[in-house]
Design a protein around this motif. Structure first.
Motif, PDB file in Angstrom:
ATOM      1  N   ASP A   4       5.313  -1.633   7.871  1.00  0.00           N
ATOM      2  CA  ASP A   4       5.829  -1.688   6.638  1.00  0.00           C
ATOM      3  C   ASP A   4       6.677  -2.796   6.330  1.00  0.00           C
ATOM      4  O   ASP A   4       8.031  -2.949   6.609  1.00  0.00           O
ATOM      5  CB  ASP A   4       6.686  -0.302   6.435  1.00  0.00           C
ATOM      6  N   LEU A   5       5.914  -3.768   5.661  1.00  0.00           N
ATOM      7  CA  LEU A   5       6.594  -5.177   5.582  1.00  0.00           C
ATOM      8  C   LEU A   5       6.720  -5.363   4.093  1.00  0.00           C
ATOM      9  O   LEU A   5       5.805  -4.931   3.486  1.00  0.00           O
ATOM     10  CB  LEU A   5       5.834  -6.253   6.296  1.00  0.00           C
ATOM     11  N   PRO A   6       7.608  -6.088   3.739  1.00  0.00           N
ATOM     12  CA  PRO A   6       7.617  -6.543   2.180  1.00  0.00           C
ATOM     13  C   PRO A   6       6.318  -7.239   1.858  1.00  0.00           C
ATOM     14  O   PRO A   6       5.887  -8.067   2.910  1.00  0.00           O
ATOM     15  CB  PRO A   6       8.810  -7.461   2.012  1.00  0.00           C
ATOM     16  N   GLU A   7       5.714  -7.046   0.830  1.00  0.00           N
ATOM     17  CA  GLU A   7       4.462  -7.760   0.403  1.00  0.00           C
ATOM     18  C   GLU A   7       4.368  -9.182   0.661  1.00  0.00           C
ATOM     19  O   GLU A   7       3.460  -9.775   1.261  1.00  0.00           O
ATOM     20  CB  GLU A   7       3.849  -7.178  -0.949  1.00  0.00           C
ATOM     21  N   ASN A   8       5.491  -9.842   0.093  1.00  0.00           N
ATOM     22  CA  ASN A   8       5.668 -11.248   0.120  1.00  0.00           C
ATOM     23  C   ASN A   8       5.634 -11.962   1.758  1.00  0.00           C
ATOM     24  O   ASN A   8       5.052 -12.935   1.930  1.00  0.00           O
ATOM     25  CB  ASN A   8       6.536 -12.014  -0.660  1.00  0.00           C
ATOM     26  N   LEU A   9       6.121 -11.083   2.429  1.00  0.00           N
ATOM     27  CA  LEU A   9       6.089 -11.449   3.821  1.00  0.00           C
ATOM     28  C   LEU A   9       4.998 -11.044   4.629  1.00  0.00           C
ATOM     29  O   LEU A   9       4.412 -12.357   5.431  1.00  0.00           O
ATOM     30  CB  LEU A   9       7.394 -10.595   4.659  1.00  0.00           C
ATOM     31  N   LEU A  10       4.443 -10.189   4.554  1.00  0.00           N
ATOM     32  CA  LEU A  10       2.792  -9.881   4.886  1.00  0.00           C
ATOM     33  C   LEU A  10       2.287 -11.016   4.381  1.00  0.00           C
ATOM     34  O   LEU A  10       1.204 -11.711   5.368  1.00  0.00           O
ATOM     35  CB  LEU A  10       2.454  -8.545   4.480  1.00  0.00           C
ATOM     36  N   VAL A  11       1.911 -11.349   3.123  1.00  0.00           N
ATOM     37  CA  VAL A  11       1.107 -12.528   2.744  1.00  0.00           C
ATOM     38  C   VAL A  11       1.267 -13.823   3.528  1.00  0.00           C
ATOM     39  O   VAL A  11       0.621 -14.590   3.695  1.00  0.00           O
ATOM     40  CB  VAL A  11       1.157 -12.628   1.326  1.00  0.00           C
ATOM     41  N   ALA A  12       2.687 -14.243   3.456  1.00  0.00           N
ATOM     42  CA  ALA A  12       3.157 -15.235   4.018  1.00  0.00           C
ATOM     43  C   ALA A  12       2.854 -15.276   5.711  1.00  0.00           C
ATOM     44  O   ALA A  12       2.143 -16.491   6.031  1.00  0.00           O
ATOM     45  CB  ALA A  12       4.672 -15.515   4.167  1.00  0.00           C
ATOM     46  N   VAL A  13       2.781 -14.375   6.324  1.00  0.00           N
ATOM     47  CA  VAL A  13       2.479 -14.200   7.923  1.00  0.00           C
ATOM     48  C   VAL A  13       0.847 -14.455   7.866  1.00  0.00           C
ATOM     49  O   VAL A  13       0.487 -15.272   8.750  1.00  0.00           O
ATOM     50  CB  VAL A  13       2.903 -12.960   8.443  1.00  0.00           C
ATOM     51  N   LEU A  14       0.172 -13.720   7.117  1.00  0.00           N
ATOM     52  CA  LEU A  14      -1.375 -13.591   7.224  1.00  0.00           C
ATOM     53  C   LEU A  14      -1.694 -15.036   6.864  1.00  0.00           C
ATOM     54  O   LEU A  14      -2.744 -15.619   7.512  1.00  0.00           O
ATOM     55  CB  LEU A  14      -2.026 -12.568   6.365  1.00  0.00           C
ATOM     56  N   GLU A  15      -1.174 -15.875   5.903  1.00  0.00           N
ATOM     57  CA  GLU A  15      -1.729 -17.203   5.368  1.00  0.00           C
ATOM     58  C   GLU A  15      -1.158 -17.923   6.585  1.00  0.00           C
ATOM     59  O   GLU A  15      -2.014 -18.906   6.881  1.00  0.00           O
ATOM     60  CB  GLU A  15      -0.749 -17.561   4.125  1.00  0.00           C
ATOM     61  N   TYR A  16      -0.020 -17.870   7.514  1.00  0.00           N
ATOM     62  CA  TYR A  16       0.231 -18.738   8.566  1.00  0.00           C
ATOM     63  C   TYR A  16      -0.857 -18.577   9.603  1.00  0.00           C
ATOM     64  O   TYR A  16      -1.142 -19.514  10.148  1.00  0.00           O
ATOM     65  CB  TYR A  16       1.632 -18.201   9.109  1.00  0.00           C
TER      66      TYR A  16
END
Length: 166
Positions: A45-57
Motif C-alpha cells: 500500500d504505497l502512495p501512487e506517486n512513490l510506486l510510479v517513481a520506484v517502477l520507473e527506477y
C-alpha cells in the motif's frame, strides 16, 4: 553555560545534521523499495506517486538517470509516512526469511533421502500423499548421476517433487 528549558528545545527546528540523517534514512528506505519485485511492490500500500517513481527506477539503465531518479524517490519519500512502508518491508523480509527456511529444510530432506534409505520411510510417513515409487526412482537416478559426475537433473527433480508435497 546557558541552560536550556526543555520546553523550548521541543520547539526548535531539527538541526541541519538531523535533517540530513532523516533524508538519508528516507533515501535508504526508497533504495530498499527499488530492490523489490514488481509483484511485491504492487501488493504494498504505497502512495501512487512513490510506486510510479520506484517502477520507473527499475526500468532505467543509465547510471546517471538512476541517480537522478533515486534523488526523486527520496524527494517523494519526504511527503510519505514512512511507518507503514517500514512495517510492510518488515513483513516482506519475514516472508523471505520463512521462504529461505523452508528451502533449507527441503534441501536437508533431499540430502537425507539421497544418503539414507530409511529417510524415505520417514518422508512417506510425514507426507502420505507422496508417490513412493517416483521418489525412489529419482533417488536411484540422482545417486547414479552423482556417481558418474553427470549434472544433477534427478536431484533437482526430487527437490521439485518434495516442494510440491510440502
Amino acid at each position: 553555560m546557558h541552560e536550556h528549558d526543555e520546553e523550548t528545545d521541543d520547539h526548535l527546528p531539527p538541526s541541519k545534521s538531523q535533517r540530513k540523517r532523516d533524508v538519508e534514512a528516507l533515501q535508504a528506505l526508497g533504495r530498499e523499495l527499488t530492490q523489490l519485485s514488481k509483484d511485491q511492490l504492487k501488493k504494498m500500500d504505497l502512495p501512487e506517486n512513490l510506486l510510479v517513481a520506484v517502477l520507473e527506477y527499475q526500468r532505467i539503465t543509465s547510471h546517471s538517470a538512476m541517480r537522478r531518479q533515486m534523488q526523486y524517490i527520496g524527494k517523494v519519500m519526504r511527503d510519505a509516512d514512512p511507518e507503514p512502508i517500514l512495517e510492510q518491508l518488515a513483513a516482506i523480509r519475514g516472508e523471505s526469511a520463512s521462504a529461505k527456511a523452508e528451502f533449507h529444510a527441503l534441501e536437508r530432506w533431499r540430502a537425507r533421502l539421497l544418503e539414507d534409505d530409511g529417510a524415505v520411510t520417514e518422508w512417506l510417513a510425514a507426507h502420505p500423499g507422496s508417490d513412493a515409487q517416483q521418489i525412489r526412482q529419482l533417488i536411484r537416478n540422482a545417486r547414479k548421476e552423482a556417481e558418474l559426475g553427470k549434472p544433477p537433473k534427478s536431484s533437482r527433480e526430487l527437490f521439485r517433487l518434495l516442494r510440491e508435497a510440502e
